[in-house]
Design an enzyme around this catalytic site. Structure first.
Site, PDB file in Angstrom:
ATOM      1  N   LYS A 251       0.881  -1.183   0.000  1.00 51.82           N
ATOM      2  CA  LYS A 251       0.000   0.000   0.000  1.00 51.82           C
ATOM      3  C   LYS A 251       0.913   1.226   0.000  1.00 51.82           C
ATOM      4  O   LYS A 251       1.409   1.645   1.045  1.00 51.82           O
ATOM      5  CB  LYS A 251      -0.874  -0.032   1.264  1.00 51.82           C
ATOM      6  CG  LYS A 251      -2.256   0.582   1.097  1.00 51.82           C
ATOM      7  CD  LYS A 251      -2.267   2.045   0.756  1.00 51.82           C
ATOM      8  CE  LYS A 251      -2.027   2.921   1.954  1.00 51.82           C
ATOM      9  NZ  LYS A 251      -1.845   4.340   1.559  1.00 51.82           N
TER      10      LYS A 251
ATOM     11  N   GLU B 131       9.404   1.504  10.987  1.00 52.92           N
ATOM     12  CA  GLU B 131      10.422   2.556  10.845  1.00 52.92           C
ATOM     13  C   GLU B 131       9.666   3.874  10.880  1.00 52.92           C
ATOM     14  O   GLU B 131       8.914   4.190   9.957  1.00 52.92           O
ATOM     15  CB  GLU B 131      11.191   2.371   9.536  1.00 52.92           C
ATOM     16  CG  GLU B 131      11.943   1.054   9.524  1.00 52.92           C
ATOM     17  CD  GLU B 131      12.837   0.845   8.316  1.00 52.92           C
ATOM     18  OE1 GLU B 131      12.684   1.570   7.310  1.00 52.92           O
ATOM     19  OE2 GLU B 131      13.686  -0.054   8.385  1.00 52.92           O
TER      20      GLU B 131
ATOM     21  N   CYS C 134      13.433  10.869   6.960  1.00 54.80           N
ATOM     22  CA  CYS C 134      13.301  10.598   8.404  1.00 54.80           C
ATOM     23  C   CYS C 134      14.620  10.811   9.136  1.00 54.80           C
ATOM     24  O   CYS C 134      14.636  11.067  10.334  1.00 54.80           O
ATOM     25  CB  CYS C 134      12.834   9.172   8.609  1.00 54.80           C
ATOM     26  SG  CYS C 134      13.924   7.987   7.810  1.00 54.80           S
TER      27      CYS C 134
ATOM     28  N   GLU D 297       8.864  16.536  15.548  1.00 51.79           N
ATOM     29  CA  GLU D 297       9.302  16.339  14.168  1.00 51.79           C
ATOM     30  C   GLU D 297       8.536  17.288  13.252  1.00 51.79           C
ATOM     31  O   GLU D 297       7.300  17.321  13.282  1.00 51.79           O
ATOM     32  CB  GLU D 297       9.045  14.891  13.727  1.00 51.79           C
ATOM     33  CG  GLU D 297       9.512  14.633  12.308  1.00 51.79           C
ATOM     34  CD  GLU D 297       9.152  13.235  11.794  1.00 51.79           C
ATOM     35  OE1 GLU D 297       7.975  12.861  11.836  1.00 51.79           O
ATOM     36  OE2 GLU D 297      10.066  12.526  11.332  1.00 51.79           O
TER      37      GLU D 297
HETATM   38  P1  NAD Z   1       2.006   8.476   7.348  1.00 50.65           P
HETATM   39  O1  NAD Z   1       2.185   7.709   8.603  1.00 50.65           O
HETATM   40  O2  NAD Z   1       0.985   9.536   7.291  1.00 50.65           O
HETATM   41  O3  NAD Z   1       1.652   7.490   6.151  1.00 50.65           O
HETATM   42  C1  NAD Z   1       2.454   6.386   5.825  1.00 50.65           C
HETATM   43  C2  NAD Z   1       1.611   5.329   5.161  1.00 50.65           C
HETATM   44  O4  NAD Z   1       0.678   4.817   6.101  1.00 50.65           O
HETATM   45  C3  NAD Z   1       0.789   5.843   3.989  1.00 50.65           C
HETATM   46  O5  NAD Z   1       0.781   4.853   2.982  1.00 50.65           O
HETATM   47  C4  NAD Z   1      -0.594   6.016   4.599  1.00 50.65           C
HETATM   48  O6  NAD Z   1      -1.649   5.940   3.677  1.00 50.65           O
HETATM   49  C5  NAD Z   1      -0.625   4.851   5.561  1.00 50.65           C
HETATM   50  N1  NAD Z   1      -1.573   4.987   6.664  1.00 50.65           N
HETATM   51  C6  NAD Z   1      -1.966   6.125   7.298  1.00 50.65           C
HETATM   52  N2  NAD Z   1      -2.856   5.840   8.278  1.00 50.65           N
HETATM   53  C7  NAD Z   1      -3.015   4.483   8.278  1.00 50.65           C
HETATM   54  C8  NAD Z   1      -3.807   3.577   9.043  1.00 50.65           C
HETATM   55  N3  NAD Z   1      -4.612   4.009  10.023  1.00 50.65           N
HETATM   56  N4  NAD Z   1      -3.735   2.264   8.767  1.00 50.65           N
HETATM   57  C9  NAD Z   1      -2.919   1.806   7.791  1.00 50.65           C
HETATM   58  N5  NAD Z   1      -2.177   2.623   7.015  1.00 50.65           N
HETATM   59  C10 NAD Z   1      -2.204   3.942   7.255  1.00 50.65           C
HETATM   60  O7  NAD Z   1       3.453   9.029   6.989  1.00 50.65           O
HETATM   61  P2  NAD Z   1       3.844  10.019   5.804  1.00 50.65           P
HETATM   62  O8  NAD Z   1       3.323  11.374   6.129  1.00 50.65           O
HETATM   63  O9  NAD Z   1       3.463   9.374   4.524  1.00 50.65           O
HETATM   64  O10 NAD Z   1       5.439  10.010   5.909  1.00 50.65           O
HETATM   65  C11 NAD Z   1       6.177  10.877   6.690  1.00 50.65           C
HETATM   66  C12 NAD Z   1       6.555  10.216   7.992  1.00 50.65           C
HETATM   67  O11 NAD Z   1       7.245   8.996   7.759  1.00 50.65           O
HETATM   68  C13 NAD Z   1       7.493  11.038   8.847  1.00 50.65           C
HETATM   69  O12 NAD Z   1       7.087  10.960  10.193  1.00 50.65           O
HETATM   70  C14 NAD Z   1       8.833  10.343   8.682  1.00 50.65           C
HETATM   71  O13 NAD Z   1       9.744  10.556   9.712  1.00 50.65           O
HETATM   72  C15 NAD Z   1       8.425   8.936   8.569  1.00 50.65           C
HETATM   73  N6  NAD Z   1       9.449   8.130   7.897  1.00 50.65           N
HETATM   74  C16 NAD Z   1      10.239   7.291   8.645  1.00 50.65           C
HETATM   75  C17 NAD Z   1      11.246   6.538   8.028  1.00 50.65           C
HETATM   76  C18 NAD Z   1      12.152   5.611   8.807  1.00 50.65           C
HETATM   77  O14 NAD Z   1      12.835   4.811   8.180  1.00 50.65           O
HETATM   78  N7  NAD Z   1      12.195   5.677  10.116  1.00 50.65           N
HETATM   79  C19 NAD Z   1      11.417   6.636   6.663  1.00 50.65           C
HETATM   80  C20 NAD Z   1      10.605   7.513   5.937  1.00 50.65           C
HETATM   81  C21 NAD Z   1       9.613   8.249   6.563  1.00 50.65           C
HETATM   82  C1  6OH Z   2      13.696   7.846   5.690  1.00 54.81           C
HETATM   83  O1  6OH Z   2      13.065   8.770   5.221  1.00 54.81           O
HETATM   84  C2  6OH Z   2      14.799   7.189   5.061  1.00 54.81           C
HETATM   85  C3  6OH Z   2      14.954   5.879   5.166  1.00 54.81           C
HETATM   86  C4  6OH Z   2      16.038   5.242   4.500  1.00 54.81           C
HETATM   87  C5  6OH Z   2      16.139   3.918   4.430  1.00 54.81           C
HETATM   88  O2  6OH Z   2      15.237   3.086   4.909  1.00 54.81           O
HETATM   89  C6  6OH Z   2      17.276   3.310   3.784  1.00 54.81           C
HETATM   90  O3  6OH Z   2      17.272   2.076   3.716  1.00 54.81           O
HETATM   91  O4  6OH Z   2      18.184   4.001   3.322  1.00 54.81           O
END
Ligand code: NAD
Ligand code: 6OH
Length: 484
Positions: free
Chosen positions: A176, A252, A286, A388
């Site tokens: 998804k 993550e 992230c 964040e």
């Molecule tokens: P988000 O949590 O809003 O959405 C991520 C995904 O989850 C999307 O596909 C969304 O449709 C889905 N989703 C949302 N609510 C849901 C639910 N109730 N049930 C199932 N699926 C659901 O995140 P975003 O705004 O798309 O991305 C930004 C965030 O992601 C930031 O907080 C960032 O730090 C984090 N991020 C973390 C990493 C990591 O590796 N730690 C990497 C990239 C992004």
């Molecule tokens: C977050 O936004 C970045 C994540 C990066 C990875 O998961 C990676 O494997 O480099």
């Protein structure tokens, strides 16, 4: 108008409703996306379950690895298509997507193909009480149907980072992608076909989270595990949903990462590295640093240099090879980041540079651009220093001693990544090992080796992926004990 359709059991399928896919660089609608309803998610999970009983899960690791290599080759053969699709969905600069996102997609498939071929398993010779012996060895088996839920910031990179090891272990997946960035997940479906991955092994359902494809997938009783990258709050919601069916999760999540700059650093190198860690992908990684701590002796000089760097960034069209910064992902995300710019003023920050929205006097004014921004002067308790933001922004503060820097960096509910800038080797190791995070870089940032553990502590995640950690999450071990 182009349509982006779901991919279920090897077919591109239309759902009952549609929503627009918007180009963040100019606000234009680039496609209509077909939303998966409950019945389509059921069909995708059912196809994935059926495929588990087919050739894929029974294939030898050599055959699966060869198939993953073919996927990597197919991505490279269609490099420009992936580049165009990813840029249109995200607005990220072409130079960045060409060096990071698309190459990493191919690299993810190759890395986990290599790894599954060479992965051993534990074995033990055991003494028994009657003076005889037994042999124990563990056999790796697929987890089953894995639900893969990913965000919009590095759509193809993060999706393939999860799909590649899941497939390497013989699982089938229902992916998804984010509602903001559906295109490359669907393009990848074509590569799966080309690479002769059997139908039903890779499925994509499109839509939103709550009340849509994301929630339907996490609720589904026939999905065996969820791997999720996204916001910490979403992780908490998903955890509640999967509790009733006891699915294992790999999360993550968000970060509020620190960069610590010591006076003994290579100054130029540190300015370049910190600037990259704050502004790359318009701060939407992230791992980006939003808290920068600089030793007093070089504090003023460092701020001046970082300000110059921020002001020299070329904010512009993603299609221009010289663009450093594209737009944010959406109007609503820009509202959120701008609300933090406002909050910074209310909390009493001093603006070093930026703080607003750039003007172009062309179509880009309809995009979701924002200025790269630096603040100083806030107390560590300020919300801007704690929460964040996920934009091209940092707060920069001075420190006196190593202990103080470590204490400030670790004072966070998140714990994803940190970077340390010093020429003192012993200090580099010493400070790195005291960071309460999953990933620490010394004199570099976002330098990745795909075999290493990747993940966060606290609000930043649950579990680790990368290398053997991915294989361990995406498989079940069956220990076989033989009395000899
Ligand atoms: P988000 O949590 O809003 O959405 C991520 C995904 O989850 C999307 O596909 C969304 O449709 C889905 N989703 C949302 N609510 C849901 C639910 N109730 N049930 C199932 N699926 C659901 O995140 P975003 O705004 O798309 O991305 C930004 C965030 O992601 C930031 O907080 C960032 O730090 C984090 N991020 C973390 C990493 C990591 O590796 N730690 C990497 C990239 C992004
Ligand atoms: C977050 O936004 C970045 C994540 C990066 C990875 O998961 C990676 O494997 O480099």
């Amino acid at each position: 108008m182009k349509s982006i359709l779901n991919y279920v059991d090897g077919e591109f399928v239309r759902g009952k409703r549609e929503f627009p896919d918007i180009n963040p660089a100019d606000g234009s609608v680039i496609a209509q996306v077909s939303e998966a309803d409950q019945s389509l998610v059921d069909a995708a999970v059912c196809a994935a379950r059926a495929a588990l009983r087919g050739d894929w899960s029974r294939a030898s690791t050599r055959e699966r690895a060869a198939a993953l290599y073919r996927v990597a080759d197919a991505i490279e053969a269609r490099f420009d298509c992936f580049l165009t699709a990813e840029i249109a969905d995200t607005g990220k600069p072409i130079a960045l997507a060409a060096r990071l996102d698309v190459p990493r997609a191919a690299a993810n498939f190759r890395a986990f193909a290599d790894l599954i071929k060479s992965a051993g398993s534990e074995s033990f010779h055991t003494d028994t009480s009657e003076g005889k012996a037994a042999l124990n060895y563990a056999v790796r088996k697929p987890l089953g149907v894995v639900g893969v839920i990913v965000p919009w910031n590095l759509p193809l990179l993060l999706l393939t980072w999860k799909v590649a090891p899941a497939l390497a272990c013989g699982n089938t997946v229902v992916v998804k992608p984010s509602e903001e960035t559906p295109a490359t997940a669907i393009l990848l479906a074509e590569m799966m076909k080309e690479a002769q991955i059997p139908d039903g092994v890779y499925n994509v359902v499109l839509g939103f989270g709550a009340g849509s494809a994301g929630e339907f997938l996490t609720q589904h009783p026939d999905v065996n595990a969820i791997t999720f990258t996204g916001e910490s709050e979403t992780g908490a919601t998903i955890m509640k949903t999967v509790a009733s069916t006891l699915k294992p999760v790999s999360f993550e999540l968000g970060g509020k990462n620190a960069a610590i700059v010591f006076a003994d650093c290579d100054f130029e190198d540190a300015v370049n590295g910190v600037a990259e860690s704050v502004f790359l992908n318009t701060g939407q990684v992230c791992l980006c640093a939003e808290r920068v701590y600089v030793e007093y002796a070089i504090f003023d000089r460092f701020i001046d240099a970082l300000k110059k760097r921020a002001e020299a960034l070329h904010v512009g069209s993603p299609l221009d090879q010289t663009t450093d910064l594209g737009p944010l992902i959406s109007a609503s995300h820009r509202e959120k980041v701008l609300s933090y710019y406002k909050l910074a003023r209310e909390e009493g920050a001093t603006l070093v540079t930026g703080g607003g929205v750039p003007r172009f006097d062309n179509a880009l004014d309809h995009g979701f651009y924002i200025q790269p921004t630096i603040y100083r002067g806030l107390p560590e308790s300020a919300r801007v220093v704690k929460e964040e933001i996920f934009g091209p922004v940092c707060h920069i503060a001075p420190f006196d001693s190593e202990e103080e820097a470590i204490a400030m960096a670790n004072d966070s509910k998140y714990g994803l990544a940190a970077s340390i800038w010093t020429s003192n080797l012993k200090r580099g190791h010493r400070v790195a090992q005291r960071m309460n995070v999953g990933i620490t870089w010394v004199n570099c940032w976002f330098l990745r080796d795909l075999r290493t553990p990747f993940g966060g502590i606290g609000l930043s995640g649950i579990g680790r992926e990368g290398g053997m950690h991915s294989l361990n999450f995406y498989s079940e071990l069956n220990n076989v004990c033989i009395r000899l």
